[in-house]
Scaffold this active site. Structure first.
Site, mmCIF file in Angstrom:
data_model
loop_
_atom_site.group_PDB
_atom_site.id
_atom_site.type_symbol
_atom_site.label_atom_id
_atom_site.label_comp_id
_atom_site.label_asym_id
_atom_site.label_seq_id
_atom_site.Cartn_x
_atom_site.Cartn_y
_atom_site.Cartn_z
ATOM 1 N N GLU A 121 2.529 6.776 10.709
ATOM 2 C CA GLU A 121 2.982 5.387 10.854
ATOM 3 C C GLU A 121 3.380 5.134 12.309
ATOM 4 O OE1 GLU A 121 5.551 3.995 7.766
ATOM 5 O OE2 GLU A 121 4.552 5.181 6.234
ATOM 6 N N ARG A 163 0.231 1.279 -3.652
ATOM 7 C CA ARG A 163 1.143 2.183 -2.941
ATOM 8 C C ARG A 163 2.396 2.388 -3.777
ATOM 9 N NH1 ARG A 163 -0.061 1.979 2.519
ATOM 10 N NH2 ARG A 163 0.953 3.989 2.536
#
Ligand SMILES: [Zn+2]
Length: 281
Positions: free
Chosen positions: A3, A271
């Site tokens: 990320e 997710r």
């Protein structure tokens, strides 16, 4: 998947070791992983390394730069005679002999150094681009969550227009870049907001709190070198420490750090979301 904080960490590490080095060779080990003309790159010298959204740009003298997206399983690993630094998806390639069977592109740098792009799943890429082409690529993303353009006003106006669940909304990279699953979950927990709420249903106080918590989790992520949730969490020059600060991510069934209620996991947009059913409203 790396990320924003993990990608920022890699960019900073690489900047300190590859800036000033000449790219003497660029070798393509898998054609899917490289887009562009090698002749536009070889012989150029690296002038800087930057990150925007989750794209690393290796700026070069000459007409083109290299843009790198690690996607799910990419790694960038620099090696010279004094050792290795890098990051990305944590696998044995962090520590084993390179190139490996996952090495897709390798760059021979001046001074005998190497830069390896490894990518098990082949979703990542390196592209040789002119500044105009790079601008088009980067224009696909909204401002970074920690950029000056991401003001409270920009954030609140964007949320007001979105009927999607707030967690899905804040992970929309075309609007707001750099909020991945780990940090989205933790920021919503810290802001005491249920990830299933419609983005447009948040009041001004909730929006302001979420804005602040997003900034703080991303900042902590960068300061700690990102999250390394793997048994390679102790590899110096690669691993981050954000995993020691996780609030809810992958803590399903464990007690809420605020109220002690068992955390739950739900699916949103494919997710996993982790939340406290008691204190996230
Ligand atoms: Zn709780």
């Amino acid at each position: 998947m790396p990320e924003l904080p993990e990608v920022e960490t890699i960019a900073r590490r690489l900047q300190s070791v590859i800036t000033g080095k000449q790219i003497q060779s660029l070798n393509i080990h898998h054609p899917k992983s490289f887009v562009g003309n090698v002749a536009h790159i070889e012989g150029s010298t690296i002038t800087d390394v930057a990150r925007q959204a989750k794209i690393i740009t290796i700026h070069l003298t000459g007409t083109h730069s290299l843009l790198v997206h690690l996607k799910m399983t990419g790694q960038l690993i620099y090696q010279d005679e004094s050792g290795r630094v890098g990051g990305g998806h944590p696998t044995a390639d962090w520590v084993q002999t390179l190139p490996s069977k996952h090495t897709r592109v390798s760059l021979g740098l001046s001074g005998g150094a190497q830069l390896y792009f490894n990518d098990m799943r082949l979703f990542g890429w390196i592209k040789a681009m002119t500044p105009d082409e790079a601008a088009v690529e980067l224009a696909r993303y909204g401002p970074d969550v920690n950029a000056p353009e991401m003001t409270l006003e920009y954030f609140s106006q964007g949320l007001a227009r979105k009927n999607a669940p707030v967690k899905t909304a804040i992970m929309d990279a075309q609007w707001l870049a750099g909020v991945g699953n780990i940090y989205a979950n933790d920021a919503l927990f810290l802001a005491k907001i249920d990830p299933r709420r419609a983005a447009s249903s948040l009041n001004l106080s909730e929006i302001s709190t979420l804005y602040d918590e997003l900034q703080s989790v991303i900042q902590l992520g960068i300061e700690t070198g990102g999250a390394t949730i793997s048994h390679y969490h102790n590899i110096d020059g690669f691993a981050g420490k954000y995993q020691d600060h996780l609030q809810v991510y992958q803590r399903e069934g464990l007690p809420c750090l605020r109220c002690g209620t068992a955390l739950i996991r739900i699916k949103q947009g494919g997710r996993s979301s982790f939340l406290c059913p008691s204190c996230q409203k």
